[in-house]
Design a protein around this motif. Structure first.
Motif, PDB file in Angstrom:
ATOM      1  N   MET A   1      19.242  -4.687  12.009  1.00 34.93           N
ATOM      2  CA  MET A   1      18.024  -4.294  12.698  1.00 34.93           C
ATOM      3  C   MET A   1      17.470  -3.003  12.103  1.00 34.93           C
ATOM      4  N   LYS A   2      18.364  -2.073  11.766  1.00 37.12           N
ATOM      5  CA  LYS A   2      17.911  -0.820  11.162  1.00 37.12           C
ATOM      6  C   LYS A   2      17.242  -1.080   9.823  1.00 37.12           C
ATOM      7  N   ARG A   3      17.803  -2.013   9.081  1.00 36.76           N
ATOM      8  CA  ARG A   3      17.227  -2.353   7.778  1.00 36.76           C
ATOM      9  C   ARG A   3      15.820  -2.915   7.955  1.00 36.76           C
ATOM     10  N   ARG A   4      15.616  -3.726   8.993  1.00 38.38           N
ATOM     11  CA  ARG A   4      14.293  -4.293   9.248  1.00 38.38           C
ATOM     12  C   ARG A   4      13.289  -3.202   9.594  1.00 38.38           C
ATOM     13  N   ILE A   5      13.745  -2.184  10.337  1.00 35.75           N
ATOM     14  CA  ILE A   5      12.857  -1.079  10.685  1.00 35.75           C
ATOM     15  C   ILE A   5      12.493  -0.286   9.433  1.00 35.75           C
ATOM     16  N   LEU A   6      13.470  -0.036   8.567  1.00 35.30           N
ATOM     17  CA  LEU A   6      13.194   0.672   7.311  1.00 35.30           C
ATOM     18  C   LEU A   6      12.274  -0.146   6.402  1.00 35.30           C
ATOM     19  N   ASP A   7      12.490  -1.453   6.376  1.00 35.88           N
ATOM     20  CA  ASP A   7      11.601  -2.315   5.586  1.00 35.88           C
ATOM     21  C   ASP A   7      10.177  -2.277   6.136  1.00 35.88           C
ATOM     22  N   SER A   8      10.073  -2.249   7.457  1.00 41.53           N
ATOM     23  CA  SER A   8       8.751  -2.171   8.085  1.00 41.53           C
ATOM     24  C   SER A   8       8.062  -0.859   7.725  1.00 41.53           C
ATOM     25  N   LEU A   9       8.817   0.230   7.734  1.00 37.20           N
ATOM     26  CA  LEU A   9       8.250   1.524   7.354  1.00 37.20           C
ATOM     27  C   LEU A   9       7.796   1.520   5.899  1.00 37.20           C
ATOM     28  N   ASN A  10       8.570   0.894   5.033  1.00 35.24           N
ATOM     29  CA  ASN A  10       8.177   0.796   3.619  1.00 35.24           C
ATOM     30  C   ASN A  10       6.931  -0.062   3.441  1.00 35.24           C
ATOM     31  N   ARG A  11       6.850  -1.156   4.195  1.00 30.72           N
ATOM     32  CA  ARG A  11       5.641  -1.994   4.125  1.00 30.72           C
ATOM     33  C   ARG A  11       4.420  -1.215   4.599  1.00 30.72           C
ATOM     34  N   GLN A  12       4.579  -0.425   5.662  1.00 32.82           N
ATOM     35  CA  GLN A  12       3.472   0.386   6.151  1.00 32.82           C
ATOM     36  C   GLN A  12       3.062   1.434   5.120  1.00 32.82           C
ATOM     37  N   LYS A  13       4.037   2.007   4.437  1.00 31.18           N
ATOM     38  CA  LYS A  13       3.739   2.991   3.391  1.00 31.18           C
ATOM     39  C   LYS A  13       2.932   2.345   2.268  1.00 31.18           C
ATOM     40  N   ASN A  14       3.332   1.160   1.855  1.00 28.88           N
ATOM     41  CA  ASN A  14       2.592   0.455   0.800  1.00 28.88           C
ATOM     42  C   ASN A  14       1.205   0.032   1.276  1.00 28.88           C
ATOM     43  N   ALA A  15       1.120  -0.369   2.544  1.00 28.23           N
ATOM     44  CA  ALA A  15      -0.186  -0.762   3.098  1.00 28.23           C
ATOM     45  C   ALA A  15      -1.132   0.429   3.154  1.00 28.23           C
ATOM     46  N   LEU A  16      -0.610   1.603   3.460  1.00 34.00           N
ATOM     47  CA  LEU A  16      -1.461   2.791   3.496  1.00 34.00           C
ATOM     48  C   LEU A  16      -1.927   3.173   2.091  1.00 34.00           C
ATOM     49  N   SER A  17      -1.102   2.929   1.093  1.00 31.96           N
ATOM     50  CA  SER A  17      -1.537   3.159  -0.292  1.00 31.96           C
ATOM     51  C   SER A  17      -2.677   2.211  -0.655  1.00 31.96           C
ATOM     52  N   LEU A  18      -2.524   0.957  -0.266  1.00 37.75           N
ATOM     53  CA  LEU A  18      -3.585  -0.022  -0.512  1.00 37.75           C
ATOM     54  C   LEU A  18      -4.856   0.359   0.251  1.00 37.75           C
ATOM     55  N   LEU A  19      -4.699   0.825   1.474  1.00 27.65           N
ATOM     56  CA  LEU A  19      -5.849   1.250   2.268  1.00 27.65           C
ATOM     57  C   LEU A  19      -6.580   2.406   1.599  1.00 27.65           C
ATOM     58  N   ALA A  20      -5.833   3.343   1.055  1.00 27.38           N
ATOM     59  CA  ALA A  20      -6.456   4.480   0.363  1.00 27.38           C
ATOM     60  C   ALA A  20      -7.237   4.000  -0.857  1.00 27.38           C
ATOM     61  N   SER A  21      -6.697   3.045  -1.583  1.00 26.52           N
ATOM     62  CA  SER A  21      -7.437   2.539  -2.753  1.00 26.52           C
ATOM     63  C   SER A  21      -8.680   1.766  -2.327  1.00 26.52           C
ATOM     64  N   LEU A  22      -8.586   1.007  -1.227  1.00 20.46           N
ATOM     65  CA  LEU A  22      -9.768   0.291  -0.723  1.00 20.46           C
ATOM     66  C   LEU A  22     -10.843   1.267  -0.251  1.00 20.46           C
ATOM     67  N   LEU A  23     -10.431   2.335   0.411  1.00 21.60           N
ATOM     68  CA  LEU A  23     -11.401   3.333   0.862  1.00 21.60           C
ATOM     69  C   LEU A  23     -12.059   4.039  -0.322  1.00 21.60           C
ATOM     70  N   GLY A  24     -11.287   4.287  -1.372  1.00 20.29           N
ATOM     71  CA  GLY A  24     -11.866   4.869  -2.587  1.00 20.29           C
ATOM     72  C   GLY A  24     -12.875   3.930  -3.226  1.00 20.29           C
ATOM     73  N   GLU A  25     -12.553   2.644  -3.247  1.00 14.21           N
ATOM     74  CA  GLU A  25     -13.478   1.651  -3.797  1.00 14.21           C
ATOM     75  C   GLU A  25     -14.744   1.555  -2.943  1.00 14.21           C
ATOM     76  N   GLU A  26     -14.572   1.624  -1.625  1.00 13.95           N
ATOM     77  CA  GLU A  26     -15.724   1.597  -0.721  1.00 13.95           C
ATOM     78  C   GLU A  26     -16.634   2.800  -0.977  1.00 13.95           C
ATOM     79  N   PHE A  27     -16.041   3.961  -1.200  1.00 13.27           N
ATOM     80  CA  PHE A  27     -16.817   5.156  -1.483  1.00 13.27           C
ATOM     81  C   PHE A  27     -17.626   4.983  -2.767  1.00 13.27           C
ATOM     82  N   SER A  28     -17.015   4.399  -3.788  1.00 18.57           N
ATOM     83  CA  SER A  28     -17.753   4.205  -5.041  1.00 18.57           C
ATOM     84  C   SER A  28     -18.911   3.225  -4.857  1.00 18.57           C
TER      85      SER A  28
END
Length: 159
Positions: free
Chosen positions: A1-28
């Motif tokens: 269960m702990k591993r699943r929580i850590l995996d979820s946190l890593n997925r959220q971290k990657n999703a936030l990176s993708l969100l930042a790139s999408l927001l940068g593209e939107e700005f352009s």
């Protein structure tokens, strides 16, 4: 269960990176004045935010299952063994940093979109003012020139 929580946190971290790139593209696209591309990116941003939210809800239910008294993730960290705490704390700090970056980018996009809206509205108001005649004495809808008296006039009538 702990591993699943850590995996979820890593997925959220990657999703936030993708969100930042999408927001940068939107700005352009906002700077280029390409509204169709902005709407497409905005749909992707909304879908990604929906996925991040569902990931967080799922993670919260996992945390509640593991540590019923832990309402927040910081309380959950205290239930972990000492050896695992620094890794999770570092991951939380990285998540927070990326979240703040995304919030800053979203605020910048909002300000630019609002400025473009104001600019368009003012341009339309200006053009509308130039199109409308300045003199009120113009032809009516029936094609007749209205008869108006200039200056003072005496009104006469009966009571």
């Amino acid at each position: 269960m702990k591993r699943r929580i850590l995996d979820s946190l890593n997925r959220q971290k990657n999703a936030l990176s993708l969100l930042a790139s999408l927001l940068g593209e939107e700005f352009s696209y906002l700077r280029q004045g390409n509204p169709q591309a902005v709407s497409g990116i905005e749909l992707s941003v909304q879908d990604l935010l929906r996925q991040i939210t569902s990931e967080r809800v799922e993670m919260k239910s996992m945390i509640q299952a593991m540590a019923p008294g832990a309402a927040r993730l910081t309380a959950f960290i205290q239930t972990l063994p000492e050896a695992e705490r620094p890794e999770v704390a570092a991951l939380l700090e990285e998540l927070d940093r990326r979240e703040q970056n995304c919030a800053t980018l979203a605020a910048k996009n909002f300000e630019l979109a609002l400025a473009l809206h104001d600019q368009s509205r003012k341009l339309l108001t200006f053009l509308h003012g130039k199109i409308n005649p300045e003199q009120k004495e113009t032809y009516t809808a029936r094609g007749k020139f209205p008869k108006t008296k200039r200056g003072a006039a005496i009104l006469q009538g009966r009571l």
